[in-house]
Scaffold this active site. Structure first.
Site, PDB file in Angstrom:
ATOM      1  N   GLU A  66       0.815  -1.218   0.000  1.00  0.00           N
ATOM      2  CA  GLU A  66       0.000   0.000   0.000  1.00  0.00           C
ATOM      3  C   GLU A  66       0.849   1.268   0.000  1.00  0.00           C
ATOM      4  OE1 GLU A  66      -0.478  -2.629   1.898  1.00  0.00           O
ATOM      5  OE2 GLU A  66      -2.538  -3.306   1.576  1.00  0.00           O
ATOM      6  N   PHE A 128     -10.958  -8.372  14.021  1.00  0.00           N
ATOM      7  CA  PHE A 128      -9.889  -8.732  13.100  1.00  0.00           C
ATOM      8  C   PHE A 128      -9.649  -7.596  12.101  1.00  0.00           C
ATOM      9  CE2 PHE A 128      -8.538 -10.764   9.051  1.00  0.00           C
ATOM     10  CZ  PHE A 128      -7.274 -11.132   9.470  1.00  0.00           C
ATOM     11  N   GLN A 129      -8.415  -7.140  12.022  1.00  0.00           N
ATOM     12  CA  GLN A 129      -7.997  -6.061  11.119  1.00  0.00           C
ATOM     13  C   GLN A 129      -8.749  -4.748  11.363  1.00  0.00           C
ATOM     14  OE1 GLN A 129      -7.837  -7.709   7.080  1.00  0.00           O
ATOM     15  NE2 GLN A 129      -5.750  -8.372   7.518  1.00  0.00           N
ATOM     16  N   LYS A 178     -17.559  -2.033   6.193  1.00  0.00           N
ATOM     17  CA  LYS A 178     -17.950  -3.058   5.231  1.00  0.00           C
ATOM     18  C   LYS A 178     -19.467  -3.098   5.032  1.00  0.00           C
ATOM     19  CE  LYS A 178     -16.810  -7.688   3.725  1.00  0.00           C
ATOM     20  NZ  LYS A 178     -15.984  -8.882   3.947  1.00  0.00           N
ATOM     21  N   MET A 492      23.933   9.972   1.729  1.00  0.00           N
ATOM     22  CA  MET A 492      23.701  11.252   2.387  1.00  0.00           C
ATOM     23  C   MET A 492      24.023  11.160   3.879  1.00  0.00           C
ATOM     24  SD  MET A 492      23.127  14.298   1.939  1.00  0.00           S
ATOM     25  CE  MET A 492      22.112  14.989   0.636  1.00  0.00           C
TER      26      MET A 492
HETATM   27  C1  TPP Z   1      12.330   6.113   5.069  1.00  0.00           C
HETATM   28  C2  TPP Z   1      13.595   6.815   5.369  1.00  0.00           C
HETATM   29  N1  TPP Z   1      14.488   6.282   6.223  1.00  0.00           N
HETATM   30  C3  TPP Z   1      15.645   6.918   6.481  1.00  0.00           C
HETATM   31  C4  TPP Z   1      15.938   8.104   5.899  1.00  0.00           C
HETATM   32  C5  TPP Z   1      17.238   8.832   6.230  1.00  0.00           C
HETATM   33  N2  TPP Z   1      18.066   8.974   5.022  1.00  0.00           N
HETATM   34  C6  TPP Z   1      18.113  10.093   4.281  1.00  0.00           C
HETATM   35  S1  TPP Z   1      19.112   9.993   2.975  1.00  0.00           S
HETATM   36  C7  TPP Z   1      19.581   8.441   3.393  1.00  0.00           C
HETATM   37  C8  TPP Z   1      20.561   7.685   2.580  1.00  0.00           C
HETATM   38  C9  TPP Z   1      20.064   7.354   1.233  1.00  0.00           C
HETATM   39  O1  TPP Z   1      20.934   6.443   0.647  1.00  0.00           O
HETATM   40  P1  TPP Z   1      20.774   6.028  -0.844  1.00  0.00           P
HETATM   41  O2  TPP Z   1      19.340   5.684  -1.132  1.00  0.00           O
HETATM   42  O3  TPP Z   1      21.757   4.985  -1.178  1.00  0.00           O
HETATM   43  O4  TPP Z   1      21.068   7.364  -1.637  1.00  0.00           O
HETATM   44  P2  TPP Z   1      22.414   8.250  -1.691  1.00  0.00           P
HETATM   45  O5  TPP Z   1      22.346   9.249  -0.586  1.00  0.00           O
HETATM   46  O6  TPP Z   1      23.551   7.310  -1.541  1.00  0.00           O
HETATM   47  O7  TPP Z   1      22.354   8.888  -3.015  1.00  0.00           O
HETATM   48  C10 TPP Z   1      18.936   8.020   4.558  1.00  0.00           C
HETATM   49  C11 TPP Z   1      19.130   6.720   5.197  1.00  0.00           C
HETATM   50  C12 TPP Z   1      14.969   8.642   5.025  1.00  0.00           C
HETATM   51  N3  TPP Z   1      15.122   9.826   4.427  1.00  0.00           N
HETATM   52  N4  TPP Z   1      13.827   7.973   4.756  1.00  0.00           N
END
Ligand code: TPP
Lengths: 577, 202
Positions: A66, A128-129, A178, A492
């Site tokens: 979803e 349930f659910q 439902k 990042m």
């Molecule tokens: C759902 C979620 N979990 C954690 C983060 C924290 N976060 C931001 S950027 C990042 C790293 C992303 O890594 P990647 O997808 O390999 O992209 P890159 O930065 O290497 O281009 C993380 C873990 C987030 N933004 N969203």
């Protein structure tokens, strides 16, 4: 695909007895919905059953989760400007929507989500659910409502569409028990909603503020325009361009605003904020009048608020009055839909050319090119950079593609460097920064704009968050190009650890499967390249491939995105390295 | 807004006119809780207009914060209008009930006198206890509390504040404006902007 043959079903003209579930489908048809993203389950089965008779007129895309469904709905809405529609069952189906609702809420994306709910007599019994989805989603919806009586369905859905798309758009969730889906009732037609007495989508435009704003602009020596997604949400691209061109003022964008004015427009001076361009950030603290249009002074844009544009008088145009003065004190509040307010303002501003002032942006831009951009886009290093991939992509698409980006370094690079000729071409998770957004959003974007090329730029981390949606691509045949920029890191986060945590690389080293093989398992062609000589050809192959395609590009492991406004710093303290 | 001193906190009365919809209370409550703002008192009741609910909310905050909160509340679908006022702009009352052992009251005539001095009245008189009621501002209801405490006060409860805005014509006319299908030109969407000097300064 479908095995059932069905005549086109006409909408009932007179009062007829239909089920609540059928009323849902009829409402969608009346709202001219062509595509729904969703996933069935016990509590939404009557709606799915009704849908089975209308699949000739209503396209349903079966997603794999979803969350994928709602991000697809967001991608659809962002690419098309229409309302995205999503179905989910009760309990886990509904809770899986929460991230997408939050994302849509903060990025003002119009959605109508319909969740099934247990029978009304079971509400509150931990059936349930059963989950109290209304209270769970209250902080992340513009409006939500639970229907337990079929007779309410036409009016409630009409209200839902009206609220989702009018004023400042946003997500709406309608939870339908439902029994209400199964209940037969006398349906006497569908009335679209045009007015709700306790909802005022647009504030009344006040001429006095337009006059004051024009006066300030006409007196300004160094005026500066900041624009955001509001320009696109108001479908005011033309009006915006007319204002920019007549006033001669340099204009910079937030990532949500990218593309409303073409990248190459001579007055487009670049991106604002944490990883934005050097000039617009530095000069924010030098302009004398700041004209903010459909943007909300997010902290990623402003950096430290107490050192943000203190010298400037600020004019803020926004449809949502609560955004005006929320973060930044405003001199002139211009309330209203910018499609209405901008022409009034354009009429009153004197035609000017701010040549010397624009020149200052160009000078900073040259510094940025020298310090950052040149090496990022045309690297002399052996390994490939994210920037050069985007640069090559620009050359091959001519800037005509829709670029959907995920979250991380590649997102900042894609937003900084993608060349965008058209509006609604940059789709990204701006306010929530949701990893896993891009793959499903790209699927939705393709349905929203079938004639356009859709390229999803995704990191190796984010791709693995919603990778299951490759199954949706396989089954639906959606033609999306998946460009994975693999730096073998959660890049990042690694960048922040390098800069602010003494290189303590705590759990950012992420292993990945063979993405090409995974895609192959889903019947999707693909390729992985790690040599510069192969890049252009591979991109070409991806773009010219009939149908979806996955291209993985191995890029430098430890590259950083610069410029950067470090957290807690003023925008003028932006660092080039 | 610049150059203004908004750091001073004071007591504000927020009046919210709403549809009588399920879930609105949560939406309004969230606006306070997500900003970590404490609601000092909250009362919801029908208003003078049938079908329209009225919330009275009391909080101690800066004018600037209250203005933002009021805007956020008014933005919710189902909310018709929000007003915010300082204590000087409203007539307000709180009600308090006090339960004391009846034998003490009976024995000590002095208590009766104190009650009279504090404008209280007996609501229930039983053999074992008596319940007094008083209505007024916080100091008044607090006063009686202090007076009764040494006499074996068993239980005490005070209601949320209700407030009527001094300078208000009620909600009938306003509602008619909202009911028109096209918003009228003269409808001022958020009235605090009418006093622009107080809100935005050049
Ligand atoms: C759902 C979620 N979990 C954690 C983060 C924290 N976060 C931001 S950027 C990042 C790293 C992303 O890594 P990647 O997808 O390999 O992209 P890159 O930065 O290497 O281009 C993380 C873990 C987030 N933004 N969203």
């Amino acid at each position: 695909m479908l095995t059932k043959e069905k005549q086109a079903t006409a909408l009932p003209k007179q009062a007829t007895s239909i089920s609540g579930a059928e009323a849902v489908i009829l409402a969608l048809l009346e709202e001219k919905v062509d595509t729904v993203f969703g996933y069935p389950g016990g509590a939404i089965m009557p709606v799915y059953d009704a849908l089975f008779d209308y699949t000739d007129r209503l396209n349903h895309v079966l997603v794999r989760h979803e969350q994928g469904g709602i991000h697809a709905g967001q991608g659809y809405a962002r690419a098309s400007g229409k309302v995205g529609v999503v179905f989910a069952t009760s309990g886990p189906g509904a809770t899986n929507l929460v991230t997408g609702l939050a994302d849509a809420q903060i990025d003002s994306t119009p959605l109508v989500c319909i969740s099934g709910q247990v029978y009304a007599h079971l509400l509150g019994t931990d059936a349930f659910q059963e989950i109290d989805i209304l209270n769970i989603t209250t902080p992340v919806t513009k409006w939500n409502y639970q229907v337990a009586n079929a007779e309410e369905i036409p009016d409630v859905l009409a209200k839902a569409f009206y609220i989702a798309k009018s004023g400042r758009p946003g997500p709406v969730l309608i939870d339908i028990t439902k029994n209400a889906q199964l209940q037969q009732f006398e349906f006497s037609g569908y009335q679209p909603c045009q007015h709700i007495r306790s909802y005022r989508p647009k504030p009344v435009v006040r001429q006095e503020y337009i006059l004051q704003a024009a006066e300030l602009i006409n007196q300004a020596q160094k005026p500066f325009i900041l624009w955001g997604q509001g320009v696109m949400l108001g479908a005011a691209e033309k009006e915006f361009r007319a204002f920019v061109e007549k006033s001669g003022i340099p204009a910079a964008w937030t990532i949500m605003g990218a593309g409303a004015l073409p990248s190459r427009h001579p007055q487009n001076v670049g991106m604002l904020g944490m990883h934005g361009n050097y000039g617009p950030n530095v000069l924010t603290n030098e302009c004398d009048v700041l004209i903010a249009i459909g943007m909300r002074f997010d902290d990623r844009v402003t950096g430290r608020l107490d050192k943000y544009a203190r010298q400037a008088r600020i004019i803020h145009l926004d449809i949502d009055p609560t955004e005006i003065g929320k973060n930044v004190p405003v001199t002139v509040p211009v309330w209203g839909d910018c499609k209405e307010t901008l022409p009034l303002l354009t009429e009153l501003v004197e035609p000017r050319q701010h040549t010397a002032w624009l020149q200052q942006f160009r000078r900073y831009n040259e510094q940025e090119i020298e310090a950052v951009i040149q090496e990022e886009l045309f690297p002399t290093s052996e390994e490939m950079t994210m920037g050069e991939v985007v640069q090559q992509l620009n050359e091959l698409t001519g800037g005509d593609a829709i670029v959907v980006s995920d979250v991380g370094q590649h997102q900042m690079v894609a937003c900084r460097y993608a060349s965008l000729n058209h509006t609604r071409s940059n789709i990204t998770s701006g306010g929530l920064g949701t990893m896993g957004f891009a793959l499903p959003a790209a699927i939705g974007a393709k349905y929203g704009a079938p004639e356009r090329t859709v390229v999803a730029v995704i990191g190796d981390g984010g791709f693995q968050m919603t990778l299951q949606e490759l199954g949706t691509i396989m089954q639906s045949g959606a033609d999306v190009k998946l460009l994975i920029l693999n730096n073998r890191f959660l890049g990042m986060v690694r960048q922040w650890q390098e800069l602010f945590h003494e290189r303590r690389y705590s759990f950012v080293d992420i292993a990945s499967p063979d993405f090409v093989k995974v895609a192959d398992g889903y019947g999707i062609s693909g390729k992985s390249v790690s040599k510069r000589e192969e890049l252009r050809g591979a991109l070409q192959q991806m773009l010219s491939h009939q149908g979806s395609y996955l291209l993985e590009v191995m890029v430098t492991k430890e590259n950083n995105v610069f410029p950067m406004v470090p957290q807690g710093c003023s925008v003028s303290e932006i660092r080039l390295s | 807004m610049r150059n203004e001193n908004h750091t001073q906190k004071e007591e504000f009365n927020i009046t919210v006119y709403t549809e009588n919809h399920i879930g609105l209370l949560t939406r309004i409550a969230i606006i306070f809780s997500r900003r970590k703002i404490n609601v000092e008192s909250l009362n919801t009741s029908p208003s003078e207009v049938e079908g329209i609910h009225r919330f009275s909310i009391v909080m101690t905050e800066t004018a600037e914060t209250v203005r933002k909160i009021a805007g956020q509340i008014e933005k919710q679908v189902g909310v018709l209008k929000v007003y915010f006022n300082t204590n000087q702009d409203v007539v307000w009352q709180e009600m308090a009930l006090y339960k004391v052992p009846t034998d003490v009251i009976a024995e000590r005539a002095v208590v009766e006198r104190l009650l009279r001095e504090n404008g209280a009245r007996a609501v229930v008189i039983r053999k074992d206890y008596t319940v007094f009621e008083t209505t007024g501002h916080r100091e008044e209801t607090d006063n009686l509390l202090r007076v009764l405490e040494p006499y074996g006060l068993i239980e005490f409860v005070r209601s949320a504040r209700i407030a009527i805005i001094k300078d208000s014509e009620g909600f009938h006319r306003k509602l008619q404006e909202f009911e028109q299908s096209e918003p009228h030109d003269e409808v001022v969407e958020n009235e605090y902007l009418s006093s622009r000097e107080k809100v935005f300064t050049m």
